[in-house]
Design a protein around this motif. Structure first.
Motif, PDB file in Angstrom:
ATOM      1  N   TYR A 274       0.858  -1.191   0.000  1.00 48.56           N
ATOM      2  CA  TYR A 274       0.000   0.000   0.000  1.00 48.56           C
ATOM      3  C   TYR A 274       0.885   1.229   0.000  1.00 48.56           C
ATOM      4  CZ  TYR A 274      -3.091   3.679   1.699  1.00 48.56           C
ATOM      5  OH  TYR A 274      -3.793   4.861   1.848  1.00 48.56           O
TER       6      TYR A 274
ATOM      7  N   LYS B 219      -9.098  -0.747  -4.634  1.00 51.46           N
ATOM      8  CA  LYS B 219      -9.661  -0.734  -3.286  1.00 51.46           C
ATOM      9  C   LYS B 219     -11.180  -0.643  -3.318  1.00 51.46           C
ATOM     10  CE  LYS B 219      -9.613  -0.190   1.259  1.00 51.46           C
ATOM     11  NZ  LYS B 219      -9.288  -1.286   2.190  1.00 51.46           N
TER      12      LYS B 219
ATOM     13  N   TRP C 101      -3.026   0.659  -4.060  1.00 51.75           N
ATOM     14  CA  TRP C 101      -2.690  -0.686  -3.616  1.00 51.75           C
ATOM     15  C   TRP C 101      -2.097  -1.477  -4.785  1.00 51.75           C
ATOM     16  CZ3 TRP C 101      -4.220  -2.561   1.406  1.00 51.75           C
ATOM     17  CH2 TRP C 101      -4.913  -1.616   2.169  1.00 51.75           C
TER      18      TRP C 101
END
Length: 588
Positions: A155, A181, A162
């Motif tokens: 992350y 995400k 991500w």
């Protein structure tokens, strides 16, 4: 008189109890890590039984540490990086996890297994309690053979994005992909993954396959990991093969999470081809609570199977030029756990030296030709076996001089083992340690039976106080396997003798094939061994190759990269300490 007798008895009991409380005030650790390694069932169909640990990932989650290891049925939890408690989760995937990915983001720990099929990502807000829930149900399947095997989750807080990296092959590269995400960390677009890095053994000597890089088989890359530091992205990988002394971690560097990436000239970053625990590859990089970096790896055992391994962790860091390095110098000797941010890469080394190398041993019994002398040869692939696995069997090491003893490590071997479960009520290790100055009067210095029962394949004991002694005795109590087999009993401390002189006449010759260098030096009379140090600048000698004094005074180093100039130096060590480092030679 009666009161005096019982009072003395009480004091004796109290002293033994204090000596034996579980790690009271322990300040040091020693590789391989002292955890309760689980019996590994990759070879169950061949009825081969052994403890193993591989593909480690240590995560700092909310100020505490979690260790994930291949096929272990759970994970380990620690508050201090010394004492590790095994945790069995309340929910587990449909099969045990191989080379799992783990990541901590704010209050959540993410966990994902290696797979070629559709598999879920799990999360936990209470990993110390074994709580695990589904985050998504299925991460979509990639094309056949692409993966994601050996995944790593990353992350980027600055970008709020991500990513996942993966790969384990001698055909395919390390891949990377952005995750969405908003869609529970599935791939942002279908099959939108990138080929990031391939191995180039024709350019990078350390990426060549085989023991000491001497095989022509196409090498393997695996164990991707991403670390961001000072705006740069360090994509790490393991190579060239798990089952060799030269298994190492390397890194490429980029300005963006998905590249492009450039090969770092100082590779490999983590490398330990010599010494007791060989191999430092396939791990991860993490920070402790003081901001210190660490790099994990999986050293090579290979008694029962080529891929039988243990777990190690080494101090790591970034220097003033943002160069990532891992310090494996004396990497299997005792080190302090820091209580602050360290300033020098070597300050964690205790300077407790190995006192037991090739020292004479006497055992209560021996099975066939598996002699007692094996326990001091610093080779985990040779071992002593007692005739019977029963309490009272013993082995004594003569250090040949009275020395200050600080710590002892006992490394067990699974010799013809028949254990195919991980029943903690039955699987534990117990023994007692004694010392003596004259081989007649013995003092009990540590009693593992006073501790809570747990398995300790690589049991490390830091003595509560230094002890002056010449002899060390291991007295057996219990190990579950059918045979009492010990590969090495390693005694650490300091002898009262002169430091070795710095070796002279260090000669380096770069080969016609510049991936190799031929190194020679003059031996030192009272040395136990040497460290050959090298790197890309005089103040960046981050690599170390440990060599024993009873071996050759020549080394063919086959880990260099074409187009890179190197500097070299040498130091000697004995049972008292380490010489000054010799004159830095180079560039070559």
């Amino acid at each position: 008189m009666k009161f005096s007798f019982y009072f003395c008895l009480f004091l004796t009991f109290l002293s033994v109890t204090l000596l034996s409380a579980q790690h009271p005030g322990q300040q040091t650790y020693c590789n391989p890590m002292d955890i309760d390694y689980k019996y590994n069932f990759e070879q169950l169909n061949e009825q081969i039984s052994y403890r193993s640990g591989a593909d480690p990932v240590i995560i700092n989650h909310k100020g505490e540490y979690y260790l994930f290891v291949t096929i272990s049925g759970g994970w380990w939890h620690s508050t201090d990086l010394i004492n590790w408690k095994y945790t069995i989760p309340d929910k587990w995937p449909m099969e045990d996890m191989c080379a799992p990915a783990a990541l901590s983001v704010r209050d959540t720990l993410y966990l994902f297994q290696s797979t070629f099929e559709q598999r879920p990502i799990f999360i936990s807000m209470e990993p110390e309690k074994g709580k695990l829930i589904f985050y998504n149900r299925w991460l979509p399947r990639l094309p056949q053979y692409i993966g994601p095997w050996d995944p790593a989750l990353f992350y980027d807080e600055e970008l709020d994005k991500w990513y996942m990296y993966w790969g384990s092959s001698n055909v395919y590269p390390i891949f990377g992909a952005e995750l969405d995400k908003r869609r529970n960390l599935t791939y942002k677009e279908k099959n939108n993954y990138k080929e990031l890095i391939y191995l180039h053994p024709e350019l990078h000597g350390w990426e060549r396959f085989g023991r000491n890089h001497r095989d022509t088989i196409r090498p393997f890359t695996e164990g991707a990991w991403m670390t961001k530091h000072n705006g740069k992205y360090f994509l790490q990988y393991g190579a060239p093969g798990t089952e060799f002394n030269v298994y190492a971690n390397g890194t490429y560097i980029g300005d963006n999470p998905l590249g492009p990436f450039s090969y770092a000239p100082y590779n490999p970053i983590s490398y330990r081809p010599g010494g007791f625990m060989n191999g430092a590859g396939h791990g991860n990089t993490f920070q402790d609570n003081y901001g210190n970096y660490w790099n994990t790896g999986t050293p090579w055992i290979a008694v029962n199977w080529n891929f039988e391994r243990r777990i190690a962790m080494f101090p790591a860091g970034f220097d003033k030029d943002n160069q990532l390095f891992v310090n494996t110098r004396f990497g299997d000797f005792p080190h302090y756990l820091p209580k602050r941010k360290w300033q020098s890469k070597d300050e964690l080394f205790t300077n407790w030296m190995l006192l037991s190398y090739k020292k004479p041993c006497v055992a209560s019994s021996t099975l066939d030709t598996l002699f007692a002398s094996k326990v001091t040869d610093e080779n985990p692939r040779s071992f002593w076996v007692a005739k019977q696995n029963q309490p009272g069997e013993w082995i004594t090491i003569d250090l040949q001089k009275i020395s200050e003893i600080r710590a002892v490590q006992v490394n067990y071997t699974d010799y013809k083992s028949n254990i195919f479960d991980n029943d903690s009520a039955k699987t534990y290790t117990q023994y007692k340690l004694y010392t003596s100055k004259d081989d007649k009067d013995w003092n009990l210095v540590y009693d593992v039976t006073k501790e809570p029962k747990r398995d300790r394949a690589c049991s490390y004991i830091e003595l509560p106080k230094p002890i002056q002694a010449r002899y060390v005795k291991y007295e057996h109590v219990y190990v579950r396997s059918p045979n009492l087999a010990i590969s090495d009993i390693r005694v650490f401390g300091n002898a009262a003798e002169k430091l070795p002189k710095t070796p002279d006449h260090l000669v380096i010759r770069r080969d016609k094939d510049p991936r190799n260098a031929f190194i020679s030096w003059n031996k030192v009379k009272n040395a136990v061994g040497y460290n050959i140090l090298w790197g890309i600048a005089p103040d960046k000698l981050y690599q170390a190759y440990q060599i024993w004094n009873d071996g050759s005074n020549q080394l063919e180093l086959r880990a260099l990269s074409i187009g890179v100039k190197y500097y070299f130096a040498i130091e000697a060590f004995n049972e008292t300490g380490v010489s000054t480092i010799g004159k830095v030679m180079g560039p070559y």
